[in-house]
Design a protein around this motif. Structure first.
Motif, PDB file in Angstrom:
ATOM      1  N   LEU A 173      38.469 -31.643  -0.450  1.00  0.00           N
ATOM      2  CA  LEU A 173      38.837 -31.421  -1.903  1.00  0.00           C
ATOM      3  C   LEU A 173      38.353 -29.800  -2.307  1.00  0.00           C
ATOM      4  CD1 LEU A 173      38.085 -34.552  -3.822  1.00  0.00           C
ATOM      5  CD2 LEU A 173      40.128 -34.130  -2.350  1.00  0.00           C
ATOM      6  N   LYS A 197      44.251 -28.530  -9.678  1.00  0.00           N
ATOM      7  CA  LYS A 197      43.843 -29.756  -9.543  1.00  0.00           C
ATOM      8  C   LYS A 197      44.955 -30.972  -9.152  1.00  0.00           C
ATOM      9  CE  LYS A 197      40.173 -32.137 -12.075  1.00  0.00           C
ATOM     10  NZ  LYS A 197      39.575 -32.597 -13.354  1.00  0.00           N
ATOM     11  N   THR A 225      45.815 -30.448  -5.635  1.00  0.00           N
ATOM     12  CA  THR A 225      44.994 -31.031  -4.784  1.00  0.00           C
ATOM     13  C   THR A 225      45.121 -32.602  -4.966  1.00  0.00           C
ATOM     14  OG1 THR A 225      43.261 -29.343  -5.264  1.00  0.00           O
ATOM     15  CG2 THR A 225      42.523 -31.294  -4.274  1.00  0.00           C
ATOM     16  N   THR A 283      44.162 -35.879  -2.028  1.00  0.00           N
ATOM     17  CA  THR A 283      43.628 -37.300  -2.274  1.00  0.00           C
ATOM     18  C   THR A 283      44.274 -38.018  -2.196  1.00  0.00           C
ATOM     19  OG1 THR A 283      42.638 -35.817  -4.073  1.00  0.00           O
ATOM     20  CG2 THR A 283      42.251 -38.236  -4.238  1.00  0.00           C
ATOM     21  N   SER A 339      40.525 -27.571  -0.561  1.00  0.00           N
ATOM     22  CA  SER A 339      41.918 -27.290  -1.251  1.00  0.00           C
ATOM     23  C   SER A 339      41.567 -26.199  -2.351  1.00  0.00           C
ATOM     24  CB  SER A 339      42.232 -28.631  -1.727  1.00  0.00           C
ATOM     25  OG  SER A 339      43.239 -28.514  -2.532  1.00  0.00           O
ATOM     26  N   TYR A 340      40.537 -26.617  -3.481  1.00  0.00           N
ATOM     27  CA  TYR A 340      40.477 -25.685  -4.321  1.00  0.00           C
ATOM     28  C   TYR A 340      40.170 -24.327  -3.764  1.00  0.00           C
ATOM     29  CZ  TYR A 340      39.938 -29.572  -7.347  1.00  0.00           C
ATOM     30  OH  TYR A 340      40.162 -30.650  -7.987  1.00  0.00           O
ATOM     31  N   LYS A 366      34.411 -35.284   0.512  1.00  0.00           N
ATOM     32  CA  LYS A 366      34.534 -34.435  -0.733  1.00  0.00           C
ATOM     33  C   LYS A 366      34.797 -32.921  -0.270  1.00  0.00           C
ATOM     34  CE  LYS A 366      33.565 -37.965  -3.295  1.00  0.00           C
ATOM     35  NZ  LYS A 366      33.858 -39.104  -2.295  1.00  0.00           N
TER      36      LYS A 366
END
Lengths: 268, 294
Positions: B192, B202, B205, B210, B195-196, B189
């Motif tokens: 992610l 979203k 990402t 994902t 990435s943010y 996690k």
């Protein structure tokens, strides 16, 4: 991770309905007082269940299925215990080759296995029947049992086995007194799921059973006659309930004593 | 001498491992490899009467297969149907697996159990149920007519390739949900979050992190759905009609009424070879793509 997503949640509910409606329709119509499966429902009846009770060919088919299922699940679980132990406790040479070979029957189309077995069986001059069906079911169930048992073996602490060996037990007693009890829930889950797979299997039995019908073959032979299939619905309803209970028990057993294990895979 | 061998055996982990593996390997050799070899041999023979097979070598059955257009047509159709089944199943189950992996916090297990439970209940009955749903007097038509939306039953719902695709996609859903869920749930996690933090939206990402990381699950699902469904017999037979007939239905009749074992064996081998080649190509391409993406 993420907080909320209502669109996805609603989608899931719809998909859930898509998955369950076809399964739940049959039990609903099994109580419907009509030969045709059409809405609106006519009236409530137990007739089809009574009719089912009186079919002697159905009893024979059920008996055949149970016989094949029990033998197939016991033999394939037994074979799978050894294979799972080899893969989890040793660094096997040609690991992916042997692993792939054992998993293959589960992946290639069943009709290929059925056709290959029918060809060899008839060229050997043998009679088709429950024996080739059982052999093919053992072949088909073993990969499944092996995957279930591998994940169970990976789930418990190997140092328990090592401790037993250090305390002077030989490998047989270590297996019997340490590994086996820890493995037992996995073994029972494997027996139950293999039984369900064999009990439900159609193609292999269809090609290989000849006149010895198993239950799915019996159902298949009745589907053509509209007058006959209400009692198949009743049978189907019972099968759905019983297999669901067996599968839920197996799921529960598989995760017994494993704490909160994350990779829940049913062996795939 | 014997003692030496025993010593070697007990010291060698390989020998022990293969002793443990031998029952499973012998099973595969006797019940699958040997029958397949006999099937291959038979495919080069000729059926001369109901029970007699001429064992002289000939490639005639393969010539039969490719000279009669019906065979190639059925093979192509089987592959096409399986392709769409795989695609439809992946597209419809991915959001589900995604939701369970990233949004469900409590009772993930319960979700998975509920999503896979229908898979264990009788395959035959599930397929049959679709005939009831889509038929002329079926659930969909009687519901639509009952509410007055249509006057005549919609005939195009059943007995065609579309019906086969929907039914198979329903029957094989569990085989997509599980590998997809496993690969999505494994994703770290913090990747992610990284990435943010780097300013990705979203969607970016999902597309850049994902999805590429979930490709092993996608490959698994493709293989485990595409390969077996090419050989499906029950679904085309029950809901396919003439339009939805697949190669397996032909193979079955060659081993049944048509009684031509060699041609049936040849058809089965051609089907298996085709499937393996396609599966290998798809896996190779997906791996290449995932390497480029990540």
């Amino acid at each position: 991770m993420y907080k909320k997503n209502n669109t996805l949640f609603i989608y899931c509910i719809f998909y859930f309905a898509f998955l369950y409606i076809p399964v739940l329709l049959l039990p609903i119509f099994s109580f419907n007082d009509s030969f045709h499966m059409v809405f609106p429902l006519k009236g409530f009846t137990f007739d089809w269940y009574v009719q089912m009770w009186n079919k002697s060919r159905l009893h024979q088919a059920l008996f055949n299925s149970i016989k094949v299922g029990v033998i197939a699940s016991v033999v394939s679980t037994f074979i799978a215990i050894f294979a799972a132990k080899a893969f989890t406790r040793y660094k096997v040479k040609f690991h992916s080759l042997s692993y792939g070979a054992i998993l293959l029957p589960f992946i290639i189309p069943e009709i290929i296995i059925a056709v290959a077995l029918i060809v060899i069986w008839t060229s050997l001059g043998l009679k088709l029947g429950l024996i080739p069906v059982t052999i093919s079911h053992i072949l088909f169930c073993t990969p499944f049992c092996m995957l279930i048992l591998i994940s169970r073996m990976e789930g418990f602490d190997k140092s328990l086995e090592e401790a037993s060996m250090d305390l002077g037990e030989n490998s047989f007693w270590t297996f019997w007194r340490v590994t086996f009890p820890l493995l037992l829930p996995g073994i029972i889950a494997s027996l139950l799921l293999a039984f369900v797979i064999s009990f439900d299997e159609f193609i292999l039995a269809f090609f290989l059973s000849s006149s010895d019908q198993t239950l799915p073959i019996y159902m298949w032979s009745q589907l053509r006659f509209p007058k006959k299939f209400p009692h198949i619905l009743a049978l189907g309803a019972i099968i759905i309930i019983v297999t669901s209970l067996i599968v839920m028990t197996a799921y529960w057993l598989r995760n017994l004593g494993q704490g909160k294990k994350k990779d829940f895979t049913i062996g795939i | 001498m014997i003692r030496n061998l025993r010593d070697i055996y007990f010291r060698s982990d390989q020998a022990k491992a293969y002793t443990l593996l031998s029952p499973a390997l012998i099973l595969v050799i006797i019940a699958m490899a040997a029958p397949m070899i006999v099937m291959i041999i038979t495919s080069f023979n000729t059926q001369i009467s109901m029970i007699e097979i001429d064992r002289t070598f000939t490639t005639g059955r393969y010539e039969d297969f490719f000279s009669k257009p019906i065979f190639s047509m059925l093979l192509f159709r089987s592959v096409k149907i399986s392709f769409f089944v795989t695609l439809l199943t992946l597209i419809t189950t991915y959001p589900l697996a995604y939701y369970i992996a990233f949004y469900v916090k409590k009772n993930k297990m319960l979700w998975i159990v509920l999503m896979t439970l229908p898979f264990w209940t009788s395959y035959l009955l599930r397929v049959f149920s679709w005939r009831v749903i889509l038929g002329n007097k079926g659930v969909v038509n009687s519901a639509l007519m009952g509410t007055g939306m249509i006057d005549e039953p919609l005939g195009f719902l059943l007995y065609n390739q579309g019906a086969v695709i929907i039914t198979l996609s329903h029957a094989w859903a569990a085989f997509a949900i599980l590998p997809l869920y496993v690969s999505l749930d494994k994703i770290d996690k913090s990747l992610l979050e990284a990435s943010y933090d780097l300013g990705n939206s979203k969607f970016e990402t999902f597309w850049r992190v994902t999805f590429p990381l979930s490709l092993p699950g996608v490959i698994g699902a493709i293989l485990i759905i595409f390969i077996p469904t090419v050989g499906d017999y029950v679904t085309p037979q029950l809901v396919g009609g003439t339009d939805g007939r697949m190669l397996s239905n032909m193979i079955q009749s060659l081993f049944g009424r048509a009684n031509n074992f060699p041609l049936g064996a040849a058809s089965a081998i051609i089907m298996l070879t085709t499937v393996c080649i396609i599966a290998a190509v798809v896996t190779y391409i997906t791996k290449k793509v995932s390497m480029r993406m990540s």
